[in-house]
Design a protein around this motif. Structure first.
Motif, PDB file in Angstrom:
ATOM      1  N   ALA A 164      37.306  36.340  41.808  1.00 22.83           N
ATOM      2  CA  ALA A 164      37.951  35.229  41.103  1.00 22.83           C
ATOM      3  C   ALA A 164      37.827  35.459  39.597  1.00 22.83           C
ATOM      4  O   ALA A 164      37.079  36.326  39.149  1.00 22.83           O
ATOM      5  CB  ALA A 164      37.297  33.906  41.493  1.00 22.83           C
ATOM      6  N   VAL A 165      38.555  34.668  38.837  1.00 21.66           N
ATOM      7  CA  VAL A 165      38.455  34.745  37.380  1.00 21.66           C
ATOM      8  C   VAL A 165      37.052  34.278  36.985  1.00 21.66           C
ATOM      9  O   VAL A 165      36.536  33.337  37.580  1.00 21.66           O
ATOM     10  CB  VAL A 165      39.537  33.856  36.739  1.00 21.66           C
ATOM     11  CG1 VAL A 165      39.411  33.863  35.220  1.00 21.66           C
ATOM     12  CG2 VAL A 165      40.916  34.341  37.159  1.00 21.66           C
ATOM     13  N   GLY A 210      47.913  38.637  34.384  1.00 17.60           N
ATOM     14  CA  GLY A 210      47.397  39.864  34.931  1.00 17.60           C
ATOM     15  C   GLY A 210      46.426  39.487  36.020  1.00 17.60           C
ATOM     16  O   GLY A 210      46.126  38.326  36.236  1.00 17.60           O
ATOM     17  N   ASP A 211      45.923  40.426  36.643  1.00 19.07           N
ATOM     18  CA  ASP A 211      45.027  40.149  37.740  1.00 19.07           C
ATOM     19  C   ASP A 211      43.599  40.415  37.268  1.00 19.07           C
ATOM     20  O   ASP A 211      43.125  41.529  37.276  1.00 19.07           O
ATOM     21  CB  ASP A 211      45.378  41.033  38.931  1.00 19.07           C
ATOM     22  CG  ASP A 211      44.619  40.614  40.166  1.00 19.07           C
ATOM     23  OD1 ASP A 211      44.781  41.284  41.183  1.00 19.07           O
ATOM     24  OD2 ASP A 211      43.858  39.632  40.098  1.00 19.07           O
ATOM     25  N   VAL A 212      42.964  39.378  36.820  1.00 19.39           N
ATOM     26  CA  VAL A 212      41.597  39.508  36.320  1.00 19.39           C
ATOM     27  C   VAL A 212      40.648  39.014  37.379  1.00 19.39           C
ATOM     28  O   VAL A 212      40.771  37.884  37.847  1.00 19.39           O
ATOM     29  CB  VAL A 212      41.415  38.709  35.020  1.00 19.39           C
ATOM     30  CG1 VAL A 212      39.964  38.739  34.591  1.00 19.39           C
ATOM     31  CG2 VAL A 212      42.309  39.275  33.942  1.00 19.39           C
ATOM     32  N   LYS A 213      39.734  39.848  37.775  1.00 20.41           N
ATOM     33  CA  LYS A 213      38.815  39.480  38.839  1.00 20.41           C
ATOM     34  C   LYS A 213      37.396  39.843  38.438  1.00 20.41           C
ATOM     35  O   LYS A 213      37.163  40.883  37.815  1.00 20.41           O
ATOM     36  CB  LYS A 213      39.155  40.228  40.133  1.00 20.41           C
ATOM     37  CG  LYS A 213      40.442  39.809  40.772  1.00 20.41           C
ATOM     38  CD  LYS A 213      40.713  40.711  41.962  1.00 20.41           C
ATOM     39  CE  LYS A 213      42.059  40.354  42.583  1.00 20.41           C
ATOM     40  NZ  LYS A 213      42.436  41.363  43.587  1.00 20.41           N
ATOM     41  N   ARG A 250      30.781  42.135  36.011  1.00 21.60           N
ATOM     42  CA  ARG A 250      31.854  42.592  35.140  1.00 21.60           C
ATOM     43  C   ARG A 250      33.175  41.997  35.597  1.00 21.60           C
ATOM     44  O   ARG A 250      33.322  41.560  36.730  1.00 21.60           O
ATOM     45  CB  ARG A 250      31.954  44.122  35.194  1.00 21.60           C
ATOM     46  CG  ARG A 250      30.631  44.795  34.931  1.00 21.60           C
ATOM     47  CD  ARG A 250      30.735  46.268  35.025  1.00 21.60           C
ATOM     48  NE  ARG A 250      30.778  46.736  36.400  1.00 21.60           N
ATOM     49  CZ  ARG A 250      30.709  48.010  36.746  1.00 21.60           C
ATOM     50  NH1 ARG A 250      30.618  48.941  35.806  1.00 21.60           N
ATOM     51  NH2 ARG A 250      30.751  48.375  38.000  1.00 21.60           N
ATOM     52  N   TRP A 251      34.133  42.001  34.705  1.00 19.85           N
ATOM     53  CA  TRP A 251      35.483  41.699  35.154  1.00 19.85           C
ATOM     54  C   TRP A 251      36.351  42.920  35.019  1.00 19.85           C
ATOM     55  O   TRP A 251      36.100  43.809  34.222  1.00 19.85           O
ATOM     56  CB  TRP A 251      36.077  40.459  34.510  1.00 19.85           C
ATOM     57  CG  TRP A 251      36.344  40.445  33.009  1.00 19.85           C
ATOM     58  CD1 TRP A 251      35.578  39.846  32.082  1.00 19.85           C
ATOM     59  CD2 TRP A 251      37.476  40.987  32.303  1.00 19.85           C
ATOM     60  NE1 TRP A 251      36.113  39.978  30.846  1.00 19.85           N
ATOM     61  CE2 TRP A 251      37.313  40.679  30.944  1.00 19.85           C
ATOM     62  CE3 TRP A 251      38.603  41.703  32.692  1.00 19.85           C
ATOM     63  CZ2 TRP A 251      38.222  41.047  29.966  1.00 19.85           C
ATOM     64  CZ3 TRP A 251      39.517  42.074  31.711  1.00 19.85           C
ATOM     65  CH2 TRP A 251      39.319  41.743  30.368  1.00 19.85           C
ATOM     66  N   ARG A 252      37.353  42.901  35.815  1.00 20.49           N
ATOM     67  CA  ARG A 252      38.222  44.066  35.929  1.00 20.49           C
ATOM     68  C   ARG A 252      39.655  43.609  35.845  1.00 20.49           C
ATOM     69  O   ARG A 252      40.022  42.535  36.316  1.00 20.49           O
ATOM     70  CB  ARG A 252      37.969  44.736  37.271  1.00 20.49           C
ATOM     71  CG  ARG A 252      38.853  45.925  37.544  1.00 20.49           C
ATOM     72  CD  ARG A 252      38.593  46.440  38.916  1.00 20.49           C
ATOM     73  NE  ARG A 252      39.092  45.525  39.923  1.00 20.49           N
ATOM     74  CZ  ARG A 252      38.653  45.493  41.151  1.00 20.49           C
ATOM     75  NH1 ARG A 252      37.669  46.292  41.526  1.00 20.49           N
ATOM     76  NH2 ARG A 252      39.164  44.673  42.036  1.00 20.49           N
ATOM     77  N   GLN A 253      40.440  44.435  35.222  1.00 16.53           N
ATOM     78  CA  GLN A 253      41.856  44.121  35.169  1.00 16.53           C
ATOM     79  C   GLN A 253      42.622  45.093  36.033  1.00 16.53           C
ATOM     80  O   GLN A 253      42.366  46.297  36.015  1.00 16.53           O
ATOM     81  CB  GLN A 253      42.360  44.205  33.726  1.00 16.53           C
ATOM     82  CG  GLN A 253      43.742  43.645  33.593  1.00 16.53           C
ATOM     83  CD  GLN A 253      44.501  44.326  32.487  1.00 16.53           C
ATOM     84  OE1 GLN A 253      44.026  45.276  31.905  1.00 16.53           O
ATOM     85  NE2 GLN A 253      45.705  43.832  32.237  1.00 16.53           N
ATOM     86  N   ASP A 254      43.571  44.540  36.773  1.00 18.46           N
ATOM     87  CA  ASP A 254      44.446  45.409  37.543  1.00 18.46           C
ATOM     88  C   ASP A 254      45.537  45.948  36.631  1.00 18.46           C
ATOM     89  O   ASP A 254      45.467  45.813  35.421  1.00 18.46           O
ATOM     90  CB  ASP A 254      45.050  44.634  38.712  1.00 18.46           C
ATOM     91  CG  ASP A 254      43.998  44.416  39.795  1.00 18.46           C
ATOM     92  OD1 ASP A 254      42.921  45.027  39.675  1.00 18.46           O
ATOM     93  OD2 ASP A 254      44.245  43.637  40.714  1.00 18.46           O
ATOM     94  N   THR A 281      40.767  50.325  39.282  1.00 18.17           N
ATOM     95  CA  THR A 281      39.725  50.618  38.312  1.00 18.17           C
ATOM     96  C   THR A 281      40.304  50.824  36.925  1.00 18.17           C
ATOM     97  O   THR A 281      39.824  51.614  36.148  1.00 18.17           O
ATOM     98  CB  THR A 281      38.965  51.882  38.719  1.00 18.17           C
ATOM     99  OG1 THR A 281      39.929  52.913  38.916  1.00 18.17           O
ATOM    100  CG2 THR A 281      38.154  51.648  39.960  1.00 18.17           C
ATOM    101  N   ASP A 282      41.366  50.107  36.657  1.00 14.49           N
ATOM    102  CA  ASP A 282      42.016  50.282  35.371  1.00 14.49           C
ATOM    103  C   ASP A 282      41.037  50.049  34.230  1.00 14.49           C
ATOM    104  O   ASP A 282      40.879  50.869  33.344  1.00 14.49           O
ATOM    105  CB  ASP A 282      43.178  49.308  35.275  1.00 14.49           C
ATOM    106  CG  ASP A 282      43.911  49.450  33.974  1.00 14.49           C
ATOM    107  OD1 ASP A 282      44.720  48.577  33.696  1.00 14.49           O
ATOM    108  OD2 ASP A 282      43.653  50.424  33.237  1.00 14.49           O
ATOM    109  N   CYS A 283      40.346  48.958  34.280  1.00 12.94           N
ATOM    110  CA  CYS A 283      39.530  48.591  33.129  1.00 12.94           C
ATOM    111  C   CYS A 283      38.407  47.677  33.603  1.00 12.94           C
ATOM    112  O   CYS A 283      38.639  46.718  34.313  1.00 12.94           O
ATOM    113  CB  CYS A 283      40.407  47.878  32.112  1.00 12.94           C
ATOM    114  SG  CYS A 283      39.506  46.916  30.945  1.00 12.94           S
ATOM    115  N   ILE A 284      37.223  48.019  33.251  1.00  8.87           N
ATOM    116  CA  ILE A 284      36.100  47.144  33.616  1.00  8.87           C
ATOM    117  C   ILE A 284      35.336  46.789  32.351  1.00  8.87           C
ATOM    118  O   ILE A 284      34.937  47.662  31.579  1.00  8.87           O
ATOM    119  CB  ILE A 284      35.161  47.818  34.630  1.00  8.87           C
ATOM    120  CG1 ILE A 284      35.937  48.131  35.924  1.00  8.87           C
ATOM    121  CG2 ILE A 284      33.974  46.913  34.940  1.00  8.87           C
ATOM    122  CD1 ILE A 284      35.125  48.863  36.955  1.00  8.87           C
TER     123      ILE A 284
END
Lengths: 282, 883
Positions: free
Chosen positions: B445-446, B457-460, B468-472, B585-588
């Protein structure tokens, strides 16, 4: 008058019944430090108290001397406490040598030096002693007043040789130390200075023998007396020694000055004005 | 002063030599490492430490060892080259014992401070410890309690090419604070002496039972004590020392009981004067004793064979000591080496830093950590602190390092503020309230308290080593915090930690992080990484790091932000992602903080933080003179009472009656490097601005007096003519320090003649401001009586150590209001009463005093500002009342 002088200071003290207070407060050296204000403190015996309860302070030294006067100054013992003084000669088995005078009868009184104490005028022509004992009874005019283990103190305890001196028309006594300053409203500002007496006297004209020829009692003369006082000026002057009450009211424990002699006409000599400045108790 | 440890001249290895009073060890000719020099003061108990400086031209490899040894350690071994020694081989980073390394530790270098300490308090577990620049590098168990002594080895191929200096108190303050005491000789303690007018003992239930007070006071003992205050404007500001008290007591000493005191001198001992009730049978209950005064023994002297005189001085005189400070290191620039470093307290302007090293472009601003640095100027021309690269940096030792390759062309000056240990500057505010460090919430979840916004975007939140949060995949993703807001005019520090990045198109604009003021589009933001796309709210800052792909991850981006308008904070990730590899794993990102930085002046004078009176005095009295706040320890040897200062500052929990709450922003004091100053002169600067003075209370505590209107206060009692011994003197009270004009905000180094020729930054306004002694001129409109009007003209304006215009104006108006009434003085000697204290107000009814000048009418409230010729023995005291 009777002038006590050459007060021995090299006593070793012990106490029986009671105990010296702890630390410097109970240091018996203050019994003979020539400052009556500086006391030695001790605790009274523990247990049930009767008029027969005693606390004994004993003092011994190596040399012997012929005692003439003794005093106990600035004590916390209440007026009326019975205190007896005994001597001990070389060869005595104990403190059994009676010193006569008021040594067996006197009770603590208010002295004119601001403290309480006793002055003992001893018999003449005593044997030399090397030790003495003061026996304090819990007997205040017949009642046991002192409480067990109470803190008591004595400022000065002295036994000394003494000489009888003939002096001119009564010694003069002056009081000093009474200082008040005054405000504009004439109100006194009293500072705490302890009052102090000064006694001045001159001997009567003396013969050569009295001045320098061992003409006084016990082979003493004025020149020898001056010699002893010059080396140790602390004296106990009992101005009127005819009875115990007069003696105690007139005694001055202090420092003598003004030694010397003046030659007079007719082969007579007279001392200069001798001053005795009091070291008072309080 | 205790004797510090030195190198022992008699315990010197071959070819070693001592310099500078046995504090520096060097070698005379080519010498290998097998030699050492032991130090004085061996210890077998206690805790001790010393600091060592190491410098010179030669290399230190296989040449230097510093540690502790026993007396059996030969001088022909390096320290640690024998079983009875432990040495830190600085260059090798090893602790040596018995000729070989027993522990690997951080290696040191020249010009670093090496501290050696021992703790022998536990005989079963004695230890030695080494610190390098304040950081513990090794703790070594010692086999026994020695005795151990410090020892140093220094060697090299050419003589006089390396030097080691020992500091164990010789150089004032330690380079690095430590709770351990300096390694010094132990001073023998003097027992307490108790002396009385008449001998007595304390009662059995006194705190010290049966203690003998000997009646040794001589009859000719006279005390003449004095307590007084004279604050600005009763005298010129910054003029004159404390009119402290003193006196002497003569003691009978024919029984030699005071010989030890005379031999020791006794200097610095406390002397407490008590009034006790009359002894009862030679016993006094000391609980009834009243403090009359407390002084410091200046010296004990034998006057003759049987008299000892105690000369007493005021505890305030302790403040006449030099402002104890750290010295510049021995290897500093020649003009600065071994000189006291500058000291700044509170807000100071245009101070000249002390050159430490021109090779390192290092200047000392202060002898400790500097809390806030304002404008740094080269001949008046300000360095831009936001320039890239940063023009200078400040280390935690109060040193300013100019990063630019060139040294300043003109005179370097700086504005700064320095708070004391106990004064906390405004804390950094995390406006995300911790939500970004670490992220929290439900997996997938956000993150809690965040939302995502368009373009969505898909922030999880994902699990991992850290939360951590990750962006798709996506181009622009905004992460919105629902409460965070940046306010206009404030400064923020933004930190973002990127843990992982993948799938970017290397040819495109690549990923950028941005702080946005718009929740829907990156219309107003500046980047944290990559090329600045849009930076409308400059000054901004770009991380000098390379593009994300070239970074070693994780990487922390830091930026500063100055919003011109108040707005919410949004964090955007702008990524031109080309792949979704299914691993998402675009961005963490593991950390996002947005911190509000407390205001520090960069351009505007008003932003610096002066220090209120209480912490200023605290720094001087507690930090430099060893005083303790009486509220913390009423039995300390040196005490001061901060309650009046706290009331003036408006910070007292229970304000002192009659003392105004001025609540001034505060003051600033500076002593330039190499300059002589006492604690007193430094304190005086601050006290004058507040119309205050120090005084001694009856119990010896240093109190603070301040100017108040006596007519507003309740009198303690009445003083009439009848009170005095002699006719009191009555006269006009003069105020030589009174003026209509004043100045504040001092330039400690006026720049006239040292100014840059620049005219764009250095406008005439700025030039005038920097060239003057003070930056602000003040004039007071408060009326004074005609008698004091002469102060209006012809008197040079006073300089006040206040930083804010409003404070300066209030200080002027306040002191002038005191002179809106004609003031008089009454002086005379009276019988002493305990109630006569500095600062007490009395109703003086002098209608019955003869020779009353016609201008005095009726009774009036007057305040005691001087107690002189105070003799507790005679019971008299002189009073000077003003009102």
């Amino acid at each position: 008058m009777r002038l006590g002088h050459s007060i021995p200071r090299d006593w070793s003290y012990s106490i029986a019944g009671g105990a010296w207070a702890s630390g410097d407060a109970g240091n018996p050296a203050y019994l003979c430090d020539r400052a009556p204000q500086e006391r030695t403190y001790f605790t009274w015996p523990a247990g049930a108290q009767t008029t027969a309860t005693t606390c004994t302070i004993t003092a011994t030294r190596t040399g012997s001397f012929v005692p003439g006067l003794a005093c106990l100054l600035n004590t916390s013992l209440p007026v009326g406490t019975l205190v007896k003084l005994w001597g001990r000669r070389v060869g005595d088995a104990g403190y059994t040598y009676a010193l006569g005078g008021n040594t067996q009868t006197s009770r603590v009184v208010e002295l004119p030096d601001g403290g309480r104490g006793i002055v003992w005028v001893l018999d003449a022509e005593l044997d030399a002693i090397y030790a003495f004992q003061v026996v304090i009874y819990n007997d205040v005019f017949g009642a046991a007043v002192l409480t067990a283990e109470s803190l008591q103190s004595i400022g000065e305890l002295a036994v000394m040789p003494a000489s009888v001196i003939d002096h001119e028309t009564g010694p003069t006594e002056r009081w000093s130390g009474l200082t008040a300053t005054w405000t504009l409203g004439s109100q006194p500002n009293l500072s705490g200075r302890t009052p102090q007496r000064t006694v001045t006297l001159r001997s009567v004209p003396m013969t050569h023998a009295e001045a320098r020829g061992e003409g006084l009692a016990e082979d003493m003369d004025w020149q020898q007396l001056c010699n002893l006082i010059a080396r140790d000026p602390v004296v106990l002057a009992v101005l009127y020694d005819s009875d115990a009450t007069l003696a105690q009211r007139s005694a001055v424990f202090g420092v003598a000055s003004g030694l010397g002699m003046t030659g007079l006409k007719g082969r007579r000599q007279q001392t200069d004005t001798l001053s005795i400045i009091e070291a008072p108790s309080g | 002063m205790t004797t510090p440890t030195l190198f022992a001249a008699a315990q010197l290895g071959t070819s070693l030599a001592l310099e500078r009073g046995d504090t520096v060890l060097t070698y005379t000719t080519s010498a290998d490492i097998n030699r050492c020099c032991r130090c004085t003061e061996p210890k077998d108990s206690g805790r001790w430490r010393a600091e060592f400086y190491l410098w010179g031209d030669a290399a230190i490899a296989n040449a230097v060892s510093i540690g502790v040894v026993k007396s059996t350690h030969p001088l022909t071994n390096y320290v640690g080259g024998h079983a009875d020694g432990y040495g830190y081989r600085v260059a090798e980073g090893q602790i040596h014992n018995n000729g070989s390394s027993i522990a690997g530790v951080t290696a040191g270098a020249k010009k670093q401070i090496i501290e050696v300490s021992v703790d022998l308090t536990d005989a079963g577990d004695p230890i030695a410890q080494w610190r390098l620049d304040g950081v513990v590098i090794h703790t070594q168990d010692l086999p026994d309690t020695g005795p151990w002594m410090l020892a140093v080895t220094v060697s090299g191929s050419t003589g006089y090419d390396l030097f080691v200096m020992i500091s164990s108190g010789q150089r004032g303050k330690a380079e690095y604070e430590s709770p351990l005491p300096w390694w010094t000789a132990v001073r023998t303690a003097m027992p307490m002496l108790r002396i009385a007018e008449r001998g007595f003992i304390s009662s059995a239930d006194s705190s010290t039972p049966l203690a003998r007070y000997r009646g040794l006071l001589r009859e000719d003992s006279r005390l003449s004590l004095r307590r007084s205050v004279r604050a600005w404007p009763m005298r010129q500001p910054n003029a004159g020392g404390f009119s402290g008290g003193g006196g002497s007591l003569r003691l009978a000493s024919s029984d030699r009981s005071l010989d030890a005191l005379v031999n020791a001198g006794g200097s610095g001992a406390r002397v407490r004067l008590l009034r006790v009730p009359d002894p009862v049978d030679g016993v006094v209950d000391m609980a009834e004793a009243v403090a009359v005064d407390e002084l410091i023994l200046d010296r004990a002297e034998a006057i003759d064979d049987n008299t000892v005189e105690l000369v007493l001085s005021d505890p305030i005189s302790v403040l006449e000591a030099a402002l104890s400070r750290r010295l510049a290191p021995p290897y500093a620039a020649e003009a600065s080496a071994d000189q006291p470093l500058p000291v700044s307290i509170g807000a100071v302007r245009s101070i000249t830093p002390m050159l430490i090293s021109s090779a390192d472009r290092k200047f000392a601003l202060h002898d400790d950590d500097v809390t806030g640095l304002g404008t740094v100027r080269d001949g008046g021309f300000p360095y831009n602190p936001l320039a890239d690269p940063t023009p200078y940096e400040l280390n935690t030792r109060g040193e300013l390092i100019i990063i630019e390759l060139a040294l300043p062309t003109y005179l370097l000056t700086a504005d700064l503020h320095v708070a004391t240990v106990d004064y906390a500057p405004p804390a950094v505010v995390d406006i995300l309230d911790g939500d970004g460090d670490p992220f929290a919430g439900t997996i997938d979840a956000v993150p809690t308290n965040f939302t995502t916004a368009a373009p969505a975007g898909d922030v999880k939140l994902i699990s991992g080593g850290r939360t951590r949060w990750r962006q798709d995949t996506g181009i622009e993703t905004f992460l919105l915090h629902d409460t965070a807001e940046c306010e206009a005019g404030k400064k923020y520090k933004i930190t973002v930690t990127l843990d992982q990045i993948a799938g970017l198109n290397p040819a495109s604009t690549r990923g950028k992080f941005a702080l946005c003021s718009d929740s829907t589009a990156p219309s107003a933001f500046f980047t944290l990484q990559g090329t600045a796309v849009d930076s409308p709210n400059t000054p901004g800052y770009q991380d000098p790091g390379d593009e994300a792909e070239g970074l070693s991850l994780p990487h922390t981006f830091t930026a500063f932000y100055y919003p011109s308008t108040t707005h919410d904070v949004y964090l955007a990730y702008l990524g031109n992602t080309t792949i979704d590899n299914g691993l998402q794993t675009d961005c963490i990102v593991s950390l996002v903080t947005v911190e509000e930085i407390p205001p520090v002046s960069y351009t505007d004078d008003e932003e610096a933080e002066p220090l209120p009176l209480t912490p200023t005095l605290q720094r001087l009295l507690e930090g430099n003179a060893g005083f303790v706040n009486v509220a913390d320890n009423p039995n300390a040897a040196r005490r001061w009472d901060s309650t009046v200062a706290e009331t003036l500052d408006g910070t007292a929990g229970s304000p002192v009656a009659d003392v105004p709450e001025l609540a001034y922003a505060g003051t600033g004091i500076h002593v330039a490097g190499g300059e002589e100053a006492t604690i007193e002169t430094a304190a005086r600067v601050a006290l004058d601005a507040y119309a205050c003075d120090f005084y001694r209370k009856p119990d010896g505590t240093i109190g603070i007096w301040t100017l108040t209107l006596p007519e507003d206060r309740t009198p303690t009692g009445t003083i009439t003519r009848a009170t005095f011994f002699d006719e009191p003197k009555i006269r006009r009270h003069r105020a030589p320090g009174l003026s209509r004009q004043a100045r504040c905000r001092r330039n400690w180094t006026p720049l006239a003649g040292n100014m840059s020729t620049d005219t764009t930054e250095l406008t005439p306004d700025v030039r005038a401001k920097l060239a003057a002694d003070y930056r602000i001129g003040l004039i007071s409109g408060v009326a004074v009586t005609p008698f004091y009007e002469r102060a209006a003209a012809g008197v040079p304006p006073k300089g006040l150590a206040l930083d804010k215009r409003a404070d300066g104006q209030h200080a002027m108006d306040r002191v002038r209001a005191y002179y809106a009434t004609d003031r008089f003085e009454v002086e005379g000697v009276v019988p002493w009463r305990d109630a006569y204290e500095i600062g007490t107000v009395w109703l003086v009814d002098y209608t019955d005093i003869r020779d009353v000048p016609p201008y005095i009418t009726g009774p009036r409230n007057m305040e005691i500002i001087d107690l002189f010729d105070f003799d507790p023995i005679a019971g008299t005291v002189g009073l000077l009342l003003v009102g």
